[in-house]
Motif scaffolding. Structure first.
Motif, PDB file in Angstrom:
ATOM      1  N   UNK A  62       0.911  -1.262   0.064  1.00 49.71           N
ATOM      2  CA  UNK A  62       0.055  -0.037   0.083  1.00 49.71           C
ATOM      3  C   UNK A  62       0.737   1.385   0.029  1.00 49.71           C
ATOM      4  N   UNK A  63       1.947   1.280   0.683  1.00 46.93           N
ATOM      5  CA  UNK A  63       2.790   2.788   0.807  1.00 46.93           C
ATOM      6  C   UNK A  63       3.242   2.897  -0.398  1.00 46.93           C
ATOM      7  N   UNK A  64       4.043   1.686  -1.170  1.00 45.14           N
ATOM      8  CA  UNK A  64       4.705   1.942  -2.348  1.00 45.14           C
ATOM      9  C   UNK A  64       3.628   2.269  -3.594  1.00 45.14           C
ATOM     10  N   UNK A  65       2.411   1.687  -3.335  1.00 43.93           N
ATOM     11  CA  UNK A  65       1.389   1.896  -4.319  1.00 43.93           C
ATOM     12  C   UNK A  65       1.056   3.604  -4.367  1.00 43.93           C
ATOM     13  N   UNK A  66       0.883   3.878  -3.093  1.00 40.65           N
ATOM     14  CA  UNK A  66       0.572   5.270  -2.930  1.00 40.65           C
ATOM     15  C   UNK A  66       1.902   6.187  -3.480  1.00 40.65           C
ATOM     16  N   UNK A 106      10.832   2.330   1.315  1.00 40.52           N
ATOM     17  CA  UNK A 106      10.327   1.702   0.151  1.00 40.52           C
ATOM     18  C   UNK A 106      10.692   2.321  -0.962  1.00 40.52           C
ATOM     19  N   UNK A 107      11.402   3.518  -1.054  1.00 42.34           N
ATOM     20  CA  UNK A 107      11.857   4.179  -2.276  1.00 42.34           C
ATOM     21  C   UNK A 107      13.001   3.266  -2.503  1.00 42.34           C
ATOM     22  N   UNK A 108      13.766   2.680  -1.862  1.00 41.76           N
ATOM     23  CA  UNK A 108      15.026   1.794  -2.081  1.00 41.76           C
ATOM     24  C   UNK A 108      14.233   0.520  -2.950  1.00 41.76           C
ATOM     25  N   UNK A 121      18.842  17.607  -2.212  1.00 42.22           N
ATOM     26  CA  UNK A 121      17.314  17.001  -2.411  1.00 42.22           C
ATOM     27  C   UNK A 121      17.453  16.236  -3.554  1.00 42.22           C
ATOM     28  N   UNK A 122      16.807  15.104  -3.429  1.00 43.28           N
ATOM     29  CA  UNK A 122      16.664  14.087  -4.544  1.00 43.28           C
ATOM     30  C   UNK A 122      15.118  14.123  -5.002  1.00 43.28           C
ATOM     31  N   UNK A 123      14.938  14.429  -6.279  1.00 47.73           N
ATOM     32  CA  UNK A 123      13.404  14.270  -6.578  1.00 47.73           C
ATOM     33  C   UNK A 123      13.218  13.056  -7.581  1.00 47.73           C
ATOM     34  N   UNK A 124      12.384  12.287  -7.012  1.00 48.18           N
ATOM     35  CA  UNK A 124      12.104  10.806  -7.671  1.00 48.18           C
ATOM     36  C   UNK A 124      10.983  11.144  -8.753  1.00 48.18           C
ATOM     37  N   UNK A 125      11.043  10.203  -9.752  1.00 52.94           N
ATOM     38  CA  UNK A 125       9.921  10.046 -10.632  1.00 52.94           C
ATOM     39  C   UNK A 125       9.650   8.793 -11.419  1.00 52.94           C
ATOM     40  N   UNK A 126       8.911   8.293 -11.634  1.00 50.95           N
ATOM     41  CA  UNK A 126       8.714   7.059 -12.421  1.00 50.95           C
ATOM     42  C   UNK A 126       9.459   6.731 -13.427  1.00 50.95           C
ATOM     43  N   UNK A 127      10.102   5.800 -13.774  1.00 53.03           N
ATOM     44  CA  UNK A 127      11.098   5.260 -14.740  1.00 53.03           C
ATOM     45  C   UNK A 127      10.440   4.275 -15.575  1.00 53.03           C
ATOM     46  N   UNK A 137      13.552   6.420 -10.359  1.00 48.14           N
ATOM     47  CA  UNK A 137      14.824   6.963 -10.530  1.00 48.14           C
ATOM     48  C   UNK A 137      14.709   8.146  -9.726  1.00 48.14           C
ATOM     49  N   UNK A 138      15.824   8.628  -9.004  1.00 51.90           N
ATOM     50  CA  UNK A 138      16.200   9.852  -8.349  1.00 51.90           C
ATOM     51  C   UNK A 138      17.077  10.852  -9.162  1.00 51.90           C
TER      52      UNK A 138
END
Length: 103
Positions: free
Chosen positions: A21-25, A55-57, A73-79, A66-67
């Protein structure tokens, strides 16, 4: 009919990694917003920063996100495009409804 078991295992692993649930969120938030940092995710999820980082790991290790570092600061986005497609199936109608309500 011959089943490509290795292919099925890879797809099952992808589903497993986003099934929490947390990773899906997290991935849903990245999909909606295009990207964000850990502090923003922590506030939205109302969980400790260490939990978000764990969870990000897992998502990063699986190649889902990917970050991009900008100073501290690291900004994450879907890869992974497959994850975007899965999210569109799961939440596409819901997102359309929310966008129409906001207008």
């Amino acid at each position: 009919m011959v089943i490509d078991l290795k292919n099925m295992e890879e797809k099952a692993e992808l589903l497993k990694v986003i099934a929490h649930p947390i990773r899906l969120c997290i991935v849903r938030g990245l999909w909606k917003n295009g990207g964000c940092n850990v502090t923003h995710m922590q506030c939205c999820l109302d969980v400790p920063q260490s939990t978000v980082s764990q969870h990000l790991g897992k998502l990063r290790q699986a190649g889902v996100i990917e970050g991009e570092r900008n100073g501290l600061e690291i900004t994450y986005k879907l890869k992974d495009e497959r994850v975007k497609s899965i999210l569109a199936c799961l939440f596409g109608e819901e997102e359309l409804e929310n966008n129409q309500e906001e207008k």
